[in-house]
Design an enzyme around this catalytic site. Structure first.
Site, short mmCIF file in Angstrom:
data_model
loop_
_atom_site.label_atom_id
_atom_site.label_comp_id
_atom_site.label_asym_id
_atom_site.label_seq_id
_atom_site.Cartn_x
_atom_site.Cartn_y
_atom_site.Cartn_z
N TYR A 175 0.78 -1.21 -0.19
CA TYR A 175 0.02 0.13 0.10
C TYR A 175 0.91 1.22 -0.01
O TYR A 175 0.74 2.08 -0.73
CB TYR A 175 -0.84 -0.05 1.23
CG TYR A 175 -1.81 1.03 1.14
CD1 TYR A 175 -3.18 0.83 0.60
CD2 TYR A 175 -1.80 2.29 1.43
CE1 TYR A 175 -4.21 1.77 0.28
CE2 TYR A 175 -2.65 3.35 1.43
CZ TYR A 175 -3.97 3.12 0.69
OH TYR A 175 -4.79 4.10 0.59
N PHE A 214 -7.77 21.02 -24.82
CA PHE A 214 -7.89 19.35 -25.02
C PHE A 214 -9.08 19.10 -24.19
O PHE A 214 -9.42 20.06 -22.80
CB PHE A 214 -6.49 18.42 -24.45
CG PHE A 214 -6.94 17.22 -24.62
CD1 PHE A 214 -6.99 16.44 -26.06
CD2 PHE A 214 -7.33 16.30 -23.51
CE1 PHE A 214 -7.42 15.21 -25.97
CE2 PHE A 214 -7.84 15.18 -23.64
CZ PHE A 214 -7.55 14.43 -25.02
N THR A 215 -9.94 17.99 -24.40
CA THR A 215 -11.25 17.92 -23.79
C THR A 215 -11.03 17.73 -22.39
O THR A 215 -11.74 18.71 -21.61
CB THR A 215 -11.87 16.71 -24.39
OG1 THR A 215 -11.00 15.68 -23.96
CG2 THR A 215 -12.19 16.71 -25.75
N ASP A 221 1.83 19.87 -20.84
CA ASP A 221 1.01 18.70 -20.84
C ASP A 221 1.90 17.82 -21.71
O ASP A 221 2.15 18.08 -22.90
CB ASP A 221 -0.34 18.92 -21.70
CG ASP A 221 -1.12 17.75 -21.93
OD1 ASP A 221 -0.46 16.28 -21.82
OD2 ASP A 221 -2.42 17.69 -22.16
N LYS A 235 0.00 7.16 -23.73
CA LYS A 235 0.20 7.82 -24.97
C LYS A 235 1.67 7.40 -24.90
O LYS A 235 2.06 6.33 -25.13
CB LYS A 235 0.08 9.13 -25.31
CG LYS A 235 -1.42 9.59 -24.63
CD LYS A 235 -2.77 9.01 -25.09
CE LYS A 235 -3.79 9.61 -24.60
NZ LYS A 235 -4.10 10.85 -23.94
N ARG A 281 -13.67 14.47 -34.22
CA ARG A 281 -12.92 15.44 -33.38
C ARG A 281 -13.46 16.67 -34.33
O ARG A 281 -12.83 17.33 -35.07
CB ARG A 281 -11.22 15.34 -33.50
CG ARG A 281 -10.85 14.66 -32.48
CD ARG A 281 -11.03 15.09 -31.18
NE ARG A 281 -10.61 14.23 -30.03
CZ ARG A 281 -11.34 13.94 -28.84
NH1 ARG A 281 -12.50 14.30 -28.81
NH2 ARG A 281 -10.75 13.32 -27.90
N PHE A 333 -19.01 13.89 -26.56
CA PHE A 333 -18.74 12.73 -27.55
C PHE A 333 -18.56 11.45 -27.23
O PHE A 333 -18.66 10.81 -27.86
CB PHE A 333 -17.31 13.51 -28.42
CG PHE A 333 -16.31 13.38 -27.33
CD1 PHE A 333 -16.01 14.58 -26.42
CD2 PHE A 333 -15.26 12.47 -27.15
CE1 PHE A 333 -15.12 14.78 -25.42
CE2 PHE A 333 -14.28 12.39 -26.11
CZ PHE A 333 -14.04 13.51 -25.41
C1 LIG Z 1 -5.40 11.89 -23.44
C2 LIG Z 1 -4.95 13.27 -23.09
C3 LIG Z 1 -4.97 13.66 -21.96
C4 LIG Z 1 -6.08 12.98 -20.69
O1 LIG Z 1 -5.32 11.97 -20.40
P1 LIG Z 1 -6.20 10.34 -19.98
O2 LIG Z 1 -5.15 9.37 -19.74
O3 LIG Z 1 -6.85 10.07 -20.98
O4 LIG Z 1 -6.85 10.79 -18.85
C5 LIG Z 1 -4.83 15.09 -21.64
N1 LIG Z 1 -4.02 15.72 -22.52
C6 LIG Z 1 -3.82 15.20 -23.70
C7 LIG Z 1 -3.11 16.04 -24.55
C8 LIG Z 1 -4.25 13.94 -23.99
O5 LIG Z 1 -4.13 13.50 -25.23
#
Ligand SMILES: *Cc1c(COP(=O)(O)O)cnc(C)c1O
Length: 468
Positions: free
Chosen positions: A82, A134-135, A225, A268, A392, A459
């Site tokens: 933990y 970004f969303t 980011d 990613k 998109r 979406f």
């Molecule tokens: C995917 C993504 C996020 C969010 O990350 P999650 O792991 O899906 O929560 C934030 N910024 C960018 C540019 C992304 O592509």
């Protein structure tokens, strides 16, 4: 100066993969009738289709990478304690070495990190400038009481512009905001590497240097980011004067060293199926993040992850920053992009690192933006060949919180996102053929009407019916 694009990813012979296949995942082949029934059942939203009905899954590059044997071996080294898991300390030292920030707080994925950062840094009524929204990032900024302000260069909104650094921030736009609201209402500049919504487009180091100088002058931190910043580093090496002889690793460090912290979706660049983190250099921000992560994710040494996930992430970062990996990663995306260009398909230029974005406005000029052309086109690719992509455009952009109107973004795109190390060149050929077949019958394609609209990030779960 810019080197010609053809050379970029194929310095030796070709972009062939720096690995071989040890295990395969069998796919189910479907008929057109089965796919039609499946997309109807999913309300013409590819996010609601089932993976078993998909042949080639280009929905996202998020969490869909194939892990290496070494990453899987790392999973067996999971220290599922933990508190104080050995894997946390391994991850921390890899992140400190490759990204260079002082402090690390793991989170279950990128939006967990965005949540922490937004709650800590944004005050009600603040303005958060960023190089395109970004969303999830924007949503967390808004939930924390902030207002996102787009300060990306105009070229980013023009799908036909070949500008090599469409991820750049327009300093005049940033300055206009700072003059208008005052630097004390700008908690940070939100800077995304390889801007996803602009088509996977990088910022340049020259732009970052200017930003750093500007932000220092006004006391504004730069929060990165970092989700696709290794891919951004690759493009800087390929395209920017003075970087041809630097390694991707060196460029990544140079980027991070010029910023004050980051959020990261490790799903990613970092080649894992789940994971993320928040990093910063500031003691006070770190203490707050360590405290808040306990409320929303888990203890500060696991942040919603299993020990094994952190081990796989540490190894994924090592692999993702190698030259061979990046050459094959970007090489495969370029391979598909050039095939589509050769077939006359309208795509966003220049080709980005993680996806090909098809311009649905130019593909389907007869469909009004409020009839969701990109959503309709994504459904067609699924029906045609079981290829799952994502909208998109107008659906993703959502509604303006003040007016309640659709935001009508300039870019109305379908994203064909390539998972890392998953598909072969022959799969890319099938995709190119299917897109060309849909293009040949584009006049028959009709728009959609939205019949169910969820409140947040619509979406993902919205449902549609074809217009008669
Ligand atoms: C995917 C993504 C996020 C969010 O990350 P999650 O792991 O899906 O929560 C934030 N910024 C960018 C540019 C992304 O592509």
């Amino acid at each position: 100066m810019l080197r010609p694009m053809k050379e970029t990813t194929a310095k030796k012979r070709t972009w062939a993969e720096p690995y071989k296949i040890k295990m395969v995942e069998l796919l189910r082949m479907t008929t057109r009738e089965e796919r039609l029934e499946a997309i109807r059942g999913a309300g013409y939203n590819t996010f609601l289709t089932r993976s078993r009905d998909v042949y080639i899954d280009l929905l996202t590059d998020s969490g869909t990478s194939a892990m290496s044997d070494r990453q899987w071996a790392g999973m067996m080294l999971g220290d599922e304690a933990y508190s104080g898991s050995e894997n946390f300390y391994n991850l921390e030292s890899v992140v400190q070495e490759y990204y260079g920030y002082k402090y690390l707080v793991p989170t279950h994925q990128g939006r967990g990190a965005e949540h922490l950062m937004s709650q800590i840094l944004i005050k009600d009524g603040d303005h958060v400038p960023g190089n395109m929204y970004f969303t999830t990032t924007r949503l967390h900024q808004e939930l924390a009481g902030g207002k996102f302000v787009d300060v990306i260069v105009d070229e980013a909104h023009d799908s036909a512009s070949h500008f090599p650094f469409k991820g750049n921030v327009d300093l005049a736009k940033l300055d206009a905001l700072v003059q208008e609201v005052g630097a004390d209402r700008v908690p940070y500049l939100s800077l995304e590497g390889n801007v996803n919504m602009a088509g996977g487009q990088p910022f340049s180091m020259a732009n970052l240097r200017e930003l750093r100088a500007y932000c220092d002058k006004h006391g504004i931190p730069i929060m990165l980011d970092a989700t696709r910043t290794i891919e951004n580093a690759w493009f800087i090496r390929e395209r920017e004067e003075g970087y041809a002889d630097k390694s991707v690793r060196e460029i990544l460090r140079e980027i991070c060293d010029m910023t004050d912290g980051c959020t990261m979706s490790a799903k990613k660049d970092a080649l894992v199926n789940i994971g993320g983190f928040f990093c910063c250099n500031d003691d006070d921000v770190f203490r707050k993040a360590q405290n808040l992560v306990v409320v929303y994710e888990g203890l500060h040494t696991y942040g919603g992850l299993a020990g094994r996930d952190m081990e796989a992430m540490a190894q994924g970062i090592r692999e993702a920053t190698t030259e061979e990996h990046m050459a094959a990663r970007v090489g495969q995306v370029y391979y598909l992009g050039r095939k589509l260009e050769d077939a006359g398909i309208p795509i966003v230029e220049p080709i980005g690192s993680h996806a090909i974005f098809i311009d649905a406005r130019r593909f389907l000029p007869h469909i009004d933006q409020d009839d969701y052309p990109a959503q309709a086109l994504a459904a067609e690719f699924f029906i045609e060949a079981g290829i799952r992509t994502m909208e998109r455009g107008n659906v993703s952009a959502g509604r303006d919180p003040v007016t309640g109107e659709n935001r009508h973004p300039k870019l109305e795109l379908v994203r064909l996102t390539i998972p890392r190390r998953v598909y072969t060149q022959a799969h890319m050929d099938v995709v190119a053929e299917a897109v060309a077949d849909v293009y040949a019958r584009r006049d028959e394609i009709r728009g959609l009407k939205m019949v169910y609209e969820p409140e947040y990030l619509r979406f993902f779960q919205a449902r549609f019916e074809p217009l008669s």
